[in-house]
Design a protein around this motif. Structure first.
Motif, mmCIF file in Angstrom:
data_model
loop_
_atom_site.group_PDB
_atom_site.id
_atom_site.type_symbol
_atom_site.label_atom_id
_atom_site.label_comp_id
_atom_site.label_asym_id
_atom_site.label_seq_id
_atom_site.Cartn_x
_atom_site.Cartn_y
_atom_site.Cartn_z
ATOM 1 N N UNK B 133 -21.959 -2.196 -1.550
ATOM 2 C CA UNK B 133 -23.289 -1.891 -2.075
ATOM 3 C C UNK B 133 -23.747 -3.390 -3.891
ATOM 4 N N UNK B 134 -22.605 -4.163 -4.292
ATOM 5 C CA UNK B 134 -23.132 -5.161 -4.351
ATOM 6 C C UNK B 134 -24.175 -6.116 -3.883
ATOM 7 N N UNK B 137 -30.663 -5.168 -2.478
ATOM 8 C CA UNK B 137 -31.657 -5.796 -3.837
ATOM 9 C C UNK B 137 -31.389 -4.954 -5.171
ATOM 10 N N UNK B 139 -29.248 -2.016 -6.113
ATOM 11 C CA UNK B 139 -28.697 -2.431 -7.239
ATOM 12 C C UNK B 139 -27.084 -1.539 -6.651
ATOM 13 N N UNK B 140 -25.680 -1.355 -7.208
ATOM 14 C CA UNK B 140 -25.058 -0.867 -6.738
ATOM 15 C C UNK B 140 -25.204 0.437 -7.585
#
Lengths: 183, 538
Positions: B133-134, B137, B139-140
């Motif tokens: 998830x990092x 585009x 966000x995490x």
């Protein structure tokens, strides 16, 4: 379920304190990411002024998410959630200047959420009220100021954030919510 | 070892340990391979989480926000908390339990080997998904490891694939894996003990694992269920937890803490079990009061089911509920106190053999005192409402999860390293690792207690300059803590595993059944299933 009408305030009152009516009622509004306060006679401001040695009722309203009313010097913390009426009765005992914090994490500009608290004598409090009634002043919204400029950090992601409310405070929306509850 | 009839010196003990590393990358159903897989994988996630934590500490050196921007900072501490809990401590405990439970109770494998392999292989995809998830585009996940609604429902409009969704999905995957693992452990301990191994002849480590895994079975479904409801709110327009649409966000807090408070005991109980194995071995004393310590494990598990509102004292919780949960939260101190007295009495007035596992166990048990005492303080409502959401909580929690549990994990790695690898670790590197860890852990986490008492709120990236002094100490300690892991990896995990001297079957003169078999144990653990005749620490 969590806020039965008899629910007691978080503030510990000494056992010899008989329940007395609060002599002053202040509405506290909170949203992402600022605080605002409404005093009697519709005086509004972004600082919390409290008369010393008087029981003041704080009616707290959250607009969007859970917030937490936290004053370290008062040893006091209370979550505020959208919907149920949550109130606290406080009796400040010492004159002084403190910082109100929002303790519960709530997204991007969380660290900027604070407001000054001024505990003062009743005369000074009333003077401040009349002065503010004549010339209301609103501080600029800190979260909005941060949002409108590029972050000054070494590493930037430009990830999504909730946009801070454009209005100086979300009071009008809150007021309709409050009047709905009262009817 | 005259307490076990039928045990005989194995003829394979003098052979070189087989160096068949390929099986660790295969879908093996051998509990020993799966145990090592769990431990190595969770250690890699520990390193990732540690890197995130060091970026957080770098941000907190100065009162201004100047290292990473705010959404990334929020993502960093969200994933630091999540990774350290669900991808480091809980899987590591599953790994060490996997390796040791059949050996300690005299079984050839775990009850359901295939299920065991499946529960392991669900975790790497879950973990990699979470870290991926990092790369998104938008966000995490940014909403802290508890992910309270409604804040967790504030997602980028029109983007159904977002960090929060990925966080929920990976936690559900890992949660299901843990539930399946718990079924396996409980069944194994109940039904696969060697002849003669009654419940009170089980080592205290097994009691701890049993108690922790029973808690997983009872409490974890509540979190997994809550997360699925949150997913419905997030992506399918439901309103279970949306306060402005007649949902109740507090219900989520109940469901979340119903698992996540006992989760602390799920993580701590195996650590207590490790202390109960290491301390007797290095003081050459039987464990003091082993039956009370065994029952205390179960006591902690039972009481901890009833403590979850401890985290919700400020959530407009009615007074009667607050008082009830003060009592239950403080009650936990009774069985944990029994444990602490048991450990102290075990090493009392005996000649201590201060090898690395013993240092880590004594260091961890000593620092548990500070973690436990601050925990009892926080059980009191009047104290808790003052310190809820401050750095005091962060300090308290890290004294438990790092200074107690992670120290115990290191003790376990060094203690059972000869059994698992068939080689001895390097004592010098081990002692260097201990002293660096002990000093830097205290430098990192102690300053959080006074700074929290002064009212510094947690999860902030910029703060009042008057808090800076303590924060600088904590940050420098944090970087030293990062360095302290290097002698462990280079000196011992790589060096000793490849080139260490051969280990004998029982290098510590310890009493458990696992020490009666060869190092490393053969495929079927025991040449002949042992028959147990005596209590565990005689």
């Amino acid at each position: 379920m969590h806020t039965p009408p008899k629910s007691e305030p978080a503030y510990a009152v000494a056992s010899d304190d008989k329940p007395k009516p609060a002599s002053e009622t202040i509405e506290v509004f909170v949203k992402q990411w600022d605080w605002s306060f409404r005093y009697p006679n519709n005086v509004t401001g972004d600082e919390l002024h409290l008369p010393v040695n008087l029981r003041t009722r704080l009616n707290m309203h959250a607009k969007d998410v859970l917030h937490s009313f936290y004053v370290p010097e008062f040893r006091l913390q209370q979550y505020i959630m959208p919907g149920p009426n949550i109130n606290l009765i406080v009796t400040p005992k010492h004159i002084g200047r403190h910082r109100l914090k929002d303790a519960l994490f709530k997204g991007t500009y969380f660290a900027l959420m604070g407001a000054n608290i001024q505990v003062e004598s009743l005369e000074e409090y009333n003077q401040w009220l009349t002065k503010t009634e004549k010339e209301p002043k609103m501080r600029k919204n800190q979260a909005l100021a941060e949002y409108s400029q590029s972050p000054k950090t070494w590493f930037k992601t430009g990830w999504y954030t909730v946009v801070p409310d454009q209005r100086a405070s979300g009071r009008s929306a809150l007021l309709t919510a409050v009047s709905k509850e009262n009817t | 070892m005259d307490n076990i009839i039928g045990y005989r010196e194995s003829s394979t003990s003098q052979n070189e340990p087989e160096n068949n590393w390929r099986r660790y990358f295969s879908f093996s159903t051998d509990h020993k391979v799966i145990g090592v897989q769990y431990m190595v994988m969770s250690f890699i996630f520990f390193l990732v989480g540690g890197l995130l934590a060091m970026v957080i500490r770098a941000e907190l050196i100065t009162p201004q926000s100047n290292v990473v921007d705010l959404p990334l900072y929020n993502g960093l501490f969200t994933l630091d908390g999540t990774i350290m809990i669900v991808l480091w401590i809980i899987p590591f405990n599953a790994g060490i339990s996997n390796y040791l439970v059949p050996l300690m109770i005299g079984a050839r494998d775990i009850a359901f080997p295939l299920l065991n392999a499946i529960s392991f292989w669900m975790i790497p995809p879950g973990g990699i998904l979470l870290l991926s998830s990092f790369l998104l585009p938008n966000s995490t996940a940014q909403t802290n490891w508890w992910s309270y609604p409604p804040i967790s429902l504030q997602i980028p409009p029109g983007q159904p694939i977002n960090g929060e969704l990925i966080w929920i999905v990976s936690l559900v995957i890992i949660g299901i894996s843990s539930i399946m693992g718990a079924v396996n452990f409980v069944t194994t301990i109940f039904w696969m003990r060697a002849p003669g191994m009654t419940f009170f002849r089980m080592p205290v480590f097994i009691w701890s694992v049993l108690s922790a895994q029973l808690l997983q079975l009872v409490n974890l479904p509540s979190l997994t269920g809550a997360l699925i409801l949150l997913l419905f709110d997030l992506n399918f327009g439901m309103q279970f937890f949306k306060p402005l649409e007649n949902g109740d966000p507090i219900i989520y807090q109940h469901l979340f803490w119903f698992y996540s408070h006992p989760a602390v005991y799920i993580m701590t109980l195996p650590a207590f079990g490790i202390f109960a194995e290491v301390l007797p071995a290095f003081s050459r004393n039987p464990l003091f009061g082993d039956r009370s310590l065994a029952v205390a494990s179960l006591g902690i598990a039972v009481v901890s089911i009833f403590v979850w509102v401890d985290h919700m004292f400020t959530s407009a919780t009615p007074s009667w509920m607050r008082i009830l949960f003060i009592v239950t939260s403080m009650l936990v101190a009774v069985p944990t106190g029994v444990k602490a007295f048991g450990w102290t009495a075990t090493i009392w007035k005996s000649k201590l053999h201060l090898e690395t596992p013993m240092l880590f166990a004594m260091g961890g048990a000593a620092m548990f005192l500070l973690g436990g005492v601050t925990g009892v303080m926080l059980a009191a409502v009047l104290f808790d409402i003052y310190l809820q959401n401050t750095h005091f909580i962060v300090g308290h929690f890290h004294y438990i999860v790092f200074n107690t549990i992670t120290m115990a994990i290191f003790a376990a790695i060094y203690f059972w390293f000869p059994k698992i690898t068939g080689r001895m670790y390097a004592e010098g590197w081990g002692k260097l690792h201990f002293w660096l860890t002990f000093i830097s852990a205290n430098l990192t986490f102690f300053p959080m207690l006074p700074v929290g008492l002064q009212g510094m709120v947690r999860r902030i990236s910029s703060y009042d300059p008057r808090y800076q002094g303590w924060n600088v100490i904590a940050s420098l300690g944090g970087f030293l803590l990062g360095v302290s892991i290097l002698p462990f990896i280079g000196g011992n995990m790589v060096g000793s595993w490849l080139y260490g001297t051969r280990a004998v079957n029982n290098p510590w003169h310890a009493t458990g059944l696992e020490w009666t078999t060869t190092s490393p144990p053969p495929q079927d653990n025991f040449d002949e299933i042992p028959v147990v005749k005596r209590p565990p620490y005689d």
